[in-house]
Design an enzyme around this catalytic site. Sequence first.
Site, short mmCIF file in Angstrom:
data_model
loop_
_atom_site.label_atom_id
_atom_site.label_comp_id
_atom_site.label_asym_id
_atom_site.label_seq_id
_atom_site.Cartn_x
_atom_site.Cartn_y
_atom_site.Cartn_z
N LYS A 64 1.32 -1.65 0.26
CA LYS A 64 -0.06 -0.33 -0.46
C LYS A 64 0.57 1.20 -0.15
O LYS A 64 1.57 1.78 0.97
CB LYS A 64 -0.70 -0.05 1.15
CG LYS A 64 -2.21 1.55 0.71
CD LYS A 64 -2.39 1.61 3.06
CE LYS A 64 -1.84 3.18 3.00
NZ LYS A 64 -1.81 4.47 2.53
N CYS A 81 13.35 11.47 6.14
CA CYS A 81 13.74 11.18 7.90
C CYS A 81 15.04 11.19 7.93
O CYS A 81 15.32 11.50 9.02
CB CYS A 81 13.11 9.69 7.99
SG CYS A 81 13.90 8.25 6.85
#
Length: 488
Positions: free
Chosen positions: A179, A288
Amino acid sequence: TMAHSKALLVLENFIGGKFVTCSSYIDSYNPSTGDVYCRVPDSGKEEVEAAVKAAKDAFPIWSSKSPLERSRILNKLADLIEHDLEAFAQAESKDQGKTITFARTVDIPRAVYNFRFFASSILHHTTECTEMATMGCVHYTSRAPVGVAGLISPWNLPLYLLTWKIAPAIACGNTVVAKPSEMTSVTAWMMCKLLEKAGVPHGVVNVVFGTGAKTGEALVCHPDVPLISFTGSTLTAQRITEKSAPHCKRLSLELGGKNPAIIFDDADLTQCIPMTLRSSFANQGEICLCTSRIFVQRGIYSEFLKRFVAEAKKWKVGNPSDPTVDVGALISEEHLEKVRSYVKKAQAEGARVLCGEGVDSLTLPAGNQKGYFMLPTVIAEVKDESCCMQEEIFGPVTCVVAFDTEEEVIKRANSVKYGLAATVWSSNVGRVHRVAQRLQAGLVWTNCWLVRDLNLPFGGMKASGIGREGAKDSYEFFTEVKTITIKH
């Protein structure tokens, strides 16, 4: 409005080797214009159920292939993506807001390399064997794929991080239900079109599009998905952990960072400044691993700040498809507002905003007036306990503060809940090793940033995640080990 949707790109789920329409759709925006440019399936339980069934059905055939057969297919897929590199880069830039230059040089080449890397590494793993002569026993280990892997990837490096999961999962013989983020689904959908040509059997890779709350939840809660790999926010990871607990799922969680750069007064600023600008503002600061707390030793603090701000002001913000642009658009209007709110909080707390948001004016091309743009922003004199120094902002914002001693800066660098990455700048080798040993971070770069060897473990400490990924680490995560003892 049928006319409205005709002009738009409409994505479809990819289940069991076929594109399948969905009963409802959500809008995806082009961040550089603020317009809806694509419709993404709003999948739920039903679609996830179909995808898991397809993955389960494909598992016996795929898992029984030899590593060499799987390796050949992964290499073929890498070739096909590389052949369409420009189309993928254009799509990634338009969908995510990142510059075309970044998509061309970082995102898509890395996605290609992810497949090539695991196509190679899968051929080189060996299992262990020990002997107990006195007992007349031999012990050995055997590894087997786990089953259906649920893979949930974020919107900042869409194809790059999706393939970093898909490649090791299928290389090890698992089948996949992936997903991608509903905000950046286009390149995943484009990749699905290449799977059959690469020789990936139907059902080995299934992609369901939709939101975390609906699609992600259905995937995490599915009893036939024993393993979840997730990259995203710490908050979502907590929910994944709770929801998967009743099923005892295996989790790999790669979460946020509040990464420090520690710049000692013997640092080579000619290298340090351009690299620290990159580590702060690359990909709009939406990585990140980006640096958002810069600790500079007092002796060079004012010089560093002056030079850093002067260089930050040269970064060009604008239409991502312009090859001369350094900073593209942020992912969404909501995210832009969130990033701006941190700058406002810093100002309210008495910090100084030296350039960027609210200080310099941003001029944009005619077609990009409604896009989600923000100038690289440098904030000084922020208190360590400020939310700007504690929380992940995930935008083109970095805070610069002074420090005096090595002991002090280690303590301050470690005083956040995160522990993903850190950078250290110094020409003193002893100091570099000492500091690297004591920083609570899964990755420490010294005198460089974002130099990655995919063989080595990637991941974070504390709230930055659970588990590591890399050649050996991904292999261990995506396989089940068995110890067998034979008495002779």
